[in-house]
Motif scaffolding. Structure first.
Motif, PDB file in Angstrom:
ATOM      1  N   ARG A  56       0.827  -1.207   0.000  1.00 40.95           N
ATOM      2  CA  ARG A  56       0.000   0.000   0.000  1.00 40.95           C
ATOM      3  C   ARG A  56       0.862   1.259   0.000  1.00 40.95           C
ATOM      4  O   ARG A  56       0.531   2.240  -0.669  1.00 40.95           O
ATOM      5  CB  ARG A  56      -0.933  -0.010   1.216  1.00 40.95           C
ATOM      6  CG  ARG A  56      -2.107  -0.959   1.093  1.00 40.95           C
ATOM      7  CD  ARG A  56      -3.191  -0.575   2.078  1.00 40.95           C
ATOM      8  NE  ARG A  56      -2.722  -0.726   3.446  1.00 40.95           N
ATOM      9  CZ  ARG A  56      -2.856  -1.834   4.171  1.00 40.95           C
ATOM     10  NH1 ARG A  56      -3.418  -2.899   3.640  1.00 40.95           N
ATOM     11  NH2 ARG A  56      -2.419  -1.874   5.416  1.00 40.95           N
ATOM     12  N   ARG A  57       1.953   1.225   0.753  1.00 40.40           N
ATOM     13  CA  ARG A  57       2.838   2.394   0.764  1.00 40.40           C
ATOM     14  C   ARG A  57       3.458   2.623  -0.602  1.00 40.40           C
ATOM     15  O   ARG A  57       3.573   3.769  -1.053  1.00 40.40           O
ATOM     16  CB  ARG A  57       3.929   2.215   1.821  1.00 40.40           C
ATOM     17  CG  ARG A  57       3.443   2.403   3.253  1.00 40.40           C
ATOM     18  CD  ARG A  57       4.621   2.577   4.195  1.00 40.40           C
ATOM     19  NE  ARG A  57       5.468   1.399   4.217  1.00 40.40           N
ATOM     20  CZ  ARG A  57       5.313   0.393   5.068  1.00 40.40           C
ATOM     21  NH1 ARG A  57       4.333   0.412   5.955  1.00 40.40           N
ATOM     22  NH2 ARG A  57       6.140  -0.641   5.042  1.00 40.40           N
ATOM     23  N   ARG A  66       2.198   1.713  -3.529  1.00 41.02           N
ATOM     24  CA  ARG A  66       1.143   2.213  -4.424  1.00 41.02           C
ATOM     25  C   ARG A  66       0.851   3.678  -4.160  1.00 41.02           C
ATOM     26  O   ARG A  66       0.682   4.465  -5.097  1.00 41.02           O
ATOM     27  CB  ARG A  66      -0.120   1.383  -4.251  1.00 41.02           C
ATOM     28  CG  ARG A  66      -0.011  -0.047  -4.787  1.00 41.02           C
ATOM     29  CD  ARG A  66      -1.291  -0.821  -4.519  1.00 41.02           C
ATOM     30  NE  ARG A  66      -1.203  -2.174  -5.062  1.00 41.02           N
ATOM     31  CZ  ARG A  66      -2.148  -3.099  -4.861  1.00 41.02           C
ATOM     32  NH1 ARG A  66      -3.248  -2.800  -4.171  1.00 41.02           N
ATOM     33  NH2 ARG A  66      -1.998  -4.308  -5.382  1.00 41.02           N
ATOM     34  N   ARG A  67       0.776   4.037  -2.869  1.00 45.63           N
ATOM     35  CA  ARG A  67       0.521   5.434  -2.540  1.00 45.63           C
ATOM     36  C   ARG A  67       1.644   6.328  -3.028  1.00 45.63           C
ATOM     37  O   ARG A  67       1.403   7.432  -3.528  1.00 45.63           O
ATOM     38  CB  ARG A  67       0.334   5.582  -1.028  1.00 45.63           C
ATOM     39  CG  ARG A  67      -0.066   6.993  -0.603  1.00 45.63           C
ATOM     40  CD  ARG A  67      -0.478   7.055   0.847  1.00 45.63           C
ATOM     41  NE  ARG A  67       0.605   6.667   1.716  1.00 45.63           N
ATOM     42  CZ  ARG A  67       0.570   5.628   2.546  1.00 45.63           C
ATOM     43  NH1 ARG A  67      -0.500   4.858   2.597  1.00 45.63           N
ATOM     44  NH2 ARG A  67       1.601   5.351   3.324  1.00 45.63           N
ATOM     45  N   ARG A  68       2.878   5.851  -2.910  1.00 50.63           N
ATOM     46  CA  ARG A  68       4.022   6.636  -3.380  1.00 50.63           C
ATOM     47  C   ARG A  68       3.985   6.817  -4.890  1.00 50.63           C
ATOM     48  O   ARG A  68       4.281   7.903  -5.403  1.00 50.63           O
ATOM     49  CB  ARG A  68       5.333   5.947  -2.963  1.00 50.63           C
ATOM     50  CG  ARG A  68       6.589   6.728  -3.319  1.00 50.63           C
ATOM     51  CD  ARG A  68       6.548   8.110  -2.707  1.00 50.63           C
ATOM     52  NE  ARG A  68       7.742   8.881  -3.041  1.00 50.63           N
ATOM     53  CZ  ARG A  68       7.853  10.176  -2.878  1.00 50.63           C
ATOM     54  NH1 ARG A  68       6.832  10.868  -2.377  1.00 50.63           N
ATOM     55  NH2 ARG A  68       8.955  10.806  -3.201  1.00 50.63           N
ATOM     56  N   GLU A  81       1.418   9.406  -5.684  1.00 48.91           N
ATOM     57  CA  GLU A  81       1.921  10.735  -5.364  1.00 48.91           C
ATOM     58  C   GLU A  81       2.883  11.241  -6.434  1.00 48.91           C
ATOM     59  O   GLU A  81       2.848  12.421  -6.810  1.00 48.91           O
ATOM     60  CB  GLU A  81       2.602  10.717  -3.998  1.00 48.91           C
ATOM     61  CG  GLU A  81       1.646  10.502  -2.839  1.00 48.91           C
ATOM     62  CD  GLU A  81       2.374  10.333  -1.519  1.00 48.91           C
ATOM     63  OE1 GLU A  81       3.624  10.232  -1.546  1.00 48.91           O
ATOM     64  OE2 GLU A  81       1.716  10.289  -0.462  1.00 48.91           O
ATOM     65  N   ASN A 108      -3.885  11.543   6.539  1.00 42.34           N
ATOM     66  CA  ASN A 108      -4.671  12.113   5.453  1.00 42.34           C
ATOM     67  C   ASN A 108      -5.697  13.071   6.026  1.00 42.34           C
ATOM     68  O   ASN A 108      -6.391  12.780   6.994  1.00 42.34           O
ATOM     69  CB  ASN A 108      -5.388  11.004   4.680  1.00 42.34           C
ATOM     70  CG  ASN A 108      -4.401  10.128   3.910  1.00 42.34           C
ATOM     71  OD1 ASN A 108      -3.404  10.655   3.417  1.00 42.34           O
ATOM     72  ND2 ASN A 108      -4.674   8.859   3.826  1.00 42.34           N
TER      73      ASN A 108
END
Length: 296
Positions: free
Chosen positions: A33-34, A36-38, A41, A294
């Motif tokens: 998840r980190r 994918r989030r990166r 971004e 968030n």
């Protein structure tokens, strides 16, 4: 036949969902998840400028905006290539970067020293804070003519003007960082009977450094802003001079090259300070990066 199925109370249902969610949140899934989030971004960070340039290009070529004032990015790119091939852009960049680095060095050293002195001593703060607060509100460009009288038409006046701007930002952030150290940190030092130097070195300074580095990032940004301002006024080389001289000759593409160069310089310097702070202060990663919470 009666239905004997029992329904758990709402609180137990919610608790069960939370337990299952926590159990499913393995370190591997959290890492995925980190990542994918990166990736999202990074895509958003690069996508916004691309969309802006595409809209700019379409608006300039379609006549929606006046191309004399807003030339399409393709013309700006051609002007940038000409400045790079002639070496003129690198000369301006080096002159501006040198002024920013010298001014930052002067302002950071003096600002940190003043911030530590005012943050550590009530009497020094009572003596100097009113004077420094009054000088802080004075625009530094208003003092620039005085610096020209003192140092003459040299780069020294420009460097001092940038250094003065950085000084006030570093003084405020450093003093605030030391004053914000929690009483618990100070009580720990007292319980171990640490002397003034030991308390400063092992307790106060490590606790204040994250906020000081945040102030340094702000100082680098305002140093770039001040650099452009003083080069508008007194310089024969630099990105600010390039922007101003191009405007006087109505060479809009060259002017936009200078504006983009200033933006990239500020972004690069700010990120360099951020990367250094992450290397020096790994324990304050969340505070430096602004946390992982968030808002939406």
């Amino acid at each position: 036949m009666a239905d004997t199925t029992t329904v758990a109370p709402p609180d137990e249902q919610t608790s069960g969902r939370l337990v299952r969610r926590e159990a499913s949140a393995t370190p591997e899934r959290a890492a995925v998840r980190r990542r994918r989030r990166r990736i999202v971004e990074i895509v958003l960070g690069f996508g916004a400028p691309v969309v802006l340039f595409v809209v700019w290009q379409v608006a300039a070529t379609s006549g929606a905006v006046n191309p004399l004032f807003f030339p399409p990015p393709t013309e700006v790119w051609r002007a940038a290539l000409q400045l790079v091939e002639s070496g003129e852009l690198f000369d301006h960049l080096w002159a501006s970067l040198t002024r920013v680095l010298i001014g930052c060095a002067m302002g950071v050293v003096s600002g940190v020293a003043a911030g530590i002195a005012l943050g550590a001593s009530r009497w020094v703060r009572a003596t100097l804070e009113p004077l420094l607060s009054a000088l802080y509100t004075v625009p530094k460009l208003a003092i620039f003519p005085l610096l020209l009288l003192i140092f003459g038409l040299t780069d020294t006046a420009l460097n001092v003007a940038i250094g003065m701007t950085v000084f006030f930002f570093m003084w405020v952030s450093t003093m605030a960082a030391f004053l914000a150290v929690s009483p618990g940190h100070r009580e720990v030092a007292q319980s171990f009977q640490a002397g003034p130097w030991q308390s400063f070195r092992h307790v106060l300074l490590p606790a204040a450094l994250p906020q000081m580095f945040i102030g340094l990032r702000m100082s680098v940004s305002v140093a770039v802003l001040m650099m452009v301002g003083v080069e508008f006024t007194q310089a024969n080389k630099g990105i600010g001079y390039l922007i101003w001289y191009s405007w006087t000759l109505f060479q809009a593409p060259r002017m936009y090259v200078g504006i983009v160069a200033v933006a990239l310089m500020g972004l690069l310097l700010s990120n360099v300070v951020k990367w250094v702070s992450l290397l020096v202060l790994p324990w304050a990663r969340v505070e430096i990066e602004g946390g992982d919470r968030n808002l939406l």
